[in-house]
Design an enzyme around this catalytic site. Sequence first.
Site, mmCIF file in Angstrom:
data_model
loop_
_atom_site.group_PDB
_atom_site.id
_atom_site.type_symbol
_atom_site.label_atom_id
_atom_site.label_comp_id
_atom_site.label_asym_id
_atom_site.label_seq_id
_atom_site.Cartn_x
_atom_site.Cartn_y
_atom_site.Cartn_z
ATOM 1 N N ASP A 1 -2.759 -1.164 10.387
ATOM 2 C CA ASP A 1 -2.929 -1.187 8.930
ATOM 3 C C ASP A 1 -3.557 -2.481 8.423
ATOM 4 O O ASP A 1 -3.804 -2.610 7.221
ATOM 5 C CB ASP A 1 -1.574 -1.003 8.234
ATOM 6 N N VAL B 1 5.377 0.441 3.338
ATOM 7 C CA VAL B 1 4.506 -0.077 2.279
ATOM 8 C C VAL B 1 3.610 -1.216 2.788
ATOM 9 O O VAL B 1 2.884 -1.842 2.025
ATOM 10 C CB VAL B 1 5.278 -0.500 0.999
ATOM 11 N N GLY B 2 3.687 -1.485 4.101
ATOM 12 C CA GLY B 2 2.683 -2.342 4.749
ATOM 13 C C GLY B 2 2.818 -3.832 4.528
ATOM 14 O O GLY B 2 1.839 -4.561 4.692
ATOM 15 N N PRO C 1 10.068 -4.403 0.836
ATOM 16 C CA PRO C 1 11.014 -4.057 1.905
ATOM 17 C C PRO C 1 10.303 -4.057 3.253
ATOM 18 O O PRO C 1 9.164 -3.604 3.342
ATOM 19 C CB PRO C 1 11.483 -2.649 1.527
ATOM 20 N N MET C 2 10.957 -4.586 4.290
ATOM 21 C CA MET C 2 10.305 -4.673 5.609
ATOM 22 C C MET C 2 10.497 -3.364 6.365
ATOM 23 O O MET C 2 11.566 -2.776 6.351
ATOM 24 C CB MET C 2 10.890 -5.830 6.408
ATOM 25 N N LYS D 1 0.849 -1.201 0.000
ATOM 26 C CA LYS D 1 0.000 0.000 0.000
ATOM 27 C C LYS D 1 0.876 1.239 0.000
ATOM 28 O O LYS D 1 2.054 1.185 0.392
ATOM 29 C CB LYS D 1 -0.921 0.045 1.225
ATOM 30 N N SER E 1 -0.032 -6.524 5.373
ATOM 31 C CA SER E 1 -0.664 -7.145 4.215
ATOM 32 C C SER E 1 -0.577 -8.666 4.308
ATOM 33 O O SER E 1 -1.553 -9.381 4.041
ATOM 34 C CB SER E 1 0.017 -6.646 2.932
HETATM 35 C C1 LIG Z 1 1.362 5.334 10.413
HETATM 36 C C2 LIG Z 1 1.355 4.122 9.510
HETATM 37 C C3 LIG Z 1 0.527 4.488 8.257
HETATM 38 O O1 LIG Z 1 0.288 3.464 7.407
HETATM 39 O O2 LIG Z 1 2.715 3.892 9.190
HETATM 40 P P1 LIG Z 1 3.568 2.714 8.505
HETATM 41 O O3 LIG Z 1 3.823 1.652 9.540
HETATM 42 O O4 LIG Z 1 2.774 2.197 7.345
HETATM 43 O O5 LIG Z 1 4.844 3.365 8.096
HETATM 44 C C4 LIG Z 1 0.713 2.955 10.231
HETATM 45 O O6 LIG Z 1 -0.631 3.224 10.541
HETATM 46 C C5 LIG Z 1 1.421 2.501 11.474
HETATM 47 O O7 LIG Z 1 0.796 1.309 11.844
HETATM 48 P P2 LIG Z 1 1.613 0.075 12.397
HETATM 49 O O8 LIG Z 1 2.824 -0.172 11.538
HETATM 50 O O9 LIG Z 1 0.659 -1.043 12.591
HETATM 51 O O10 LIG Z 1 2.101 0.670 13.738
HETATM 52 P P3 LIG Z 1 2.446 -0.121 15.048
HETATM 53 O O11 LIG Z 1 3.523 -1.107 14.754
HETATM 54 O O12 LIG Z 1 1.159 -0.576 15.660
HETATM 55 O O13 LIG Z 1 3.014 1.093 15.921
HETATM 56 C C6 LIG Z 1 4.338 1.266 16.302
HETATM 57 C C7 LIG Z 1 4.360 2.437 17.275
HETATM 58 O O14 LIG Z 1 4.078 3.670 16.582
HETATM 59 C C8 LIG Z 1 3.243 4.514 17.348
HETATM 60 N N1 LIG Z 1 1.976 4.779 16.618
HETATM 61 C C9 LIG Z 1 1.568 3.972 15.602
HETATM 62 C C10 LIG Z 1 0.404 4.251 14.904
HETATM 63 C C11 LIG Z 1 -0.355 5.374 15.296
HETATM 64 N N2 LIG Z 1 -1.494 5.698 14.669
HETATM 65 N N3 LIG Z 1 0.068 6.156 16.320
HETATM 66 C C12 LIG Z 1 1.213 5.868 16.981
HETATM 67 O O15 LIG Z 1 1.580 6.595 17.900
HETATM 68 C C13 LIG Z 1 3.014 3.801 18.663
HETATM 69 O O16 LIG Z 1 4.014 4.263 19.543
HETATM 70 C C14 LIG Z 1 3.288 2.340 18.352
HETATM 71 O O17 LIG Z 1 3.760 1.638 19.454
HETATM 72 N N1 LIG Z 2 5.413 -11.374 7.735
HETATM 73 C C1 LIG Z 2 6.056 -10.248 8.011
HETATM 74 N N2 LIG Z 2 6.522 -9.476 7.019
HETATM 75 C C2 LIG Z 2 7.163 -8.308 7.295
HETATM 76 N N3 LIG Z 2 7.414 -7.853 8.527
HETATM 77 C C3 LIG Z 2 6.983 -8.583 9.565
HETATM 78 C C4 LIG Z 2 6.277 -9.795 9.338
HETATM 79 N N4 LIG Z 2 5.965 -10.278 10.535
HETATM 80 C C5 LIG Z 2 6.437 -9.421 11.450
HETATM 81 N N5 LIG Z 2 7.063 -8.399 10.881
HETATM 82 C C6 LIG Z 2 7.683 -7.256 11.601
HETATM 83 O O1 LIG Z 2 6.884 -6.088 11.346
HETATM 84 C C7 LIG Z 2 7.708 -4.956 11.072
HETATM 85 C C8 LIG Z 2 6.947 -3.978 10.170
HETATM 86 O O2 LIG Z 2 6.778 -4.583 8.945
HETATM 87 P P1 LIG Z 2 6.074 -3.969 7.676
HETATM 88 O O3 LIG Z 2 4.600 -4.176 7.733
HETATM 89 O O4 LIG Z 2 6.753 -4.534 6.481
HETATM 90 O O5 LIG Z 2 6.393 -2.431 7.823
HETATM 91 P P2 LIG Z 2 5.638 -1.138 7.339
HETATM 92 O O6 LIG Z 2 4.268 -1.142 7.981
HETATM 93 O O7 LIG Z 2 6.485 -0.005 7.832
HETATM 94 O O8 LIG Z 2 5.616 -1.228 5.863
HETATM 95 C C9 LIG Z 2 8.968 -5.552 10.440
HETATM 96 O O9 LIG Z 2 10.084 -4.739 10.659
HETATM 97 C C10 LIG Z 2 9.089 -6.908 11.135
HETATM 98 O O10 LIG Z 2 9.884 -6.817 12.290
#
Ligand SMILES: C[C@@](CO)(OP(=O)(O)O)[C@H](O)COP(=O)(O)OP(=O)(O)OC[C@H]1O[C@@H](n2ccc(N)nc2=O)[C@H](O)[C@@H]1O
Ligand SMILES: Nc1ncnc2c1ncn2[C@@H]1O[C@H](COP(=O)(O)OP(=O)(O)O)[C@@H](O)[C@H]1O
Length: 280
Positions: A137, A100-101, A95-96, A12, A105
């Site tokens: 996400d 890009v989720g 990329p992890m 995404k 995903s």
């Molecule tokens: C902000 C987004 C947009 O897509 O960034 P990306 O992860 O895709 O880069 C996401 O919602 C990210 O969601 P997700 O990747 O599930 O975040 P998490 O691992 O749950 O959060 C890691 C940490 O970021 C902070 N966090 C995350 C999401 C949010 N809306 N508020 C926060 O403050 C919290 O401290 C949490 O402990």
């Molecule tokens: N199946 C998986 N694929 C990718 N990352 C994973 C997976 N399971 C756990 N993770 C953990 O989740 C973190 C966030 O991964 P990812 O969703 O790829 O990041 P982002 O939301 O920033 O695109 C990774 O750094 C990894 O430690």
Amino acid sequence: MADTFHFPSPAKLNLFLYITGKRADGYHELQTLFQFLDFGDELAITPTQDGKITLLNPLADVPTEHNLIYRAATLLQQQTACKQGANIALTKRLPMGGGVGGGSSNAATVLVALNQLWQTGLSLEKLAEIGLILGADVPIFVRGFAAFAEGVGEKLSLCSPPEKWYVVLKPNVAISTARIFNHPDLPRNTPVRSMAECLSQPWANDCEKIVRDQYSEVEELLAWLVQYAPSRLTGTGACVFAEVESEDEARRLFAQKPRNVEGFVAKGQNISPLHQSLFP
Ligand SMILES: C[C@@](CO)(OP(=O)(O)O)[C@H](O)COP(=O)(O)OP(=O)(O)OC[C@H]1O[C@@H](n2ccc(N)nc2=O)[C@H](O)[C@@H]1O
Ligand SMILES: Nc1ncnc2c1ncn2[C@@H]1O[C@H](COP(=O)(O)OP(=O)(O)O)[C@@H](O)[C@H]1O
């Protein structure tokens, strides 16, 4: 021998991302526009009768019990008291931790695919609710339509942004989502606006300035990309994307990318490739 089924697990982009507040639990309230890409990972799933979830090619840096694929499968088993199992192989292309989720995903693809293969009969709404336990996400990937998302990303409104071509590049740096959200200078009070208003204003990402200031790799790459096309950060990075009108233009730009930077070319999809393949 049991059959193996193949499922896409797309990437995404956050076409825009605004931070409108902070909740009592520390999580940030967002207004963001999600669109899927026709590029991503792939899962090969073989249902079994033994109740075990086996990852055939575990990720080197992620212990199995933390892997979102394993966690999603065991959560679905628990929620439905299902006695079946699965062998799951992952072809990782995304990329992890790049914004890009990929992990989210993967989790969503497992929930939707196993619900079908195990015939556990949950609705997409219920699967999205379960998905939220795994990450903010996950629900968008379960629901499978491009959306304006609010809350922490779980309140979704259908949206159909133009399906442009994108050059997505991953600067050679790892960025922690938590670190960006904890940064004192992060803007946290962008006014809440309607979807129509957000769509009609120039699109931006509230995390971008902090990320550019802190990571020269991102700054340099965006400064280079923006010479050719409108370009932004997705999520909290590290990936950046340029939006262009045609595949040719995207491939020409991709061919000029700096050598030490990985990435891919993809087209925006308002229906997730997973849902296109499962519910044509
Ligand atoms: C902000 C987004 C947009 O897509 O960034 P990306 O992860 O895709 O880069 C996401 O919602 C990210 O969601 P997700 O990747 O599930 O975040 P998490 O691992 O749950 O959060 C890691 C940490 O970021 C902070 N966090 C995350 C999401 C949010 N809306 N508020 C926060 O403050 C919290 O401290 C949490 O402990
Ligand atoms: N199946 C998986 N694929 C990718 N990352 C994973 C997976 N399971 C756990 N993770 C953990 O989740 C973190 C966030 O991964 P990812 O969703 O790829 O990041 P982002 O939301 O920033 O695109 C990774 O750094 C990894 O430690």
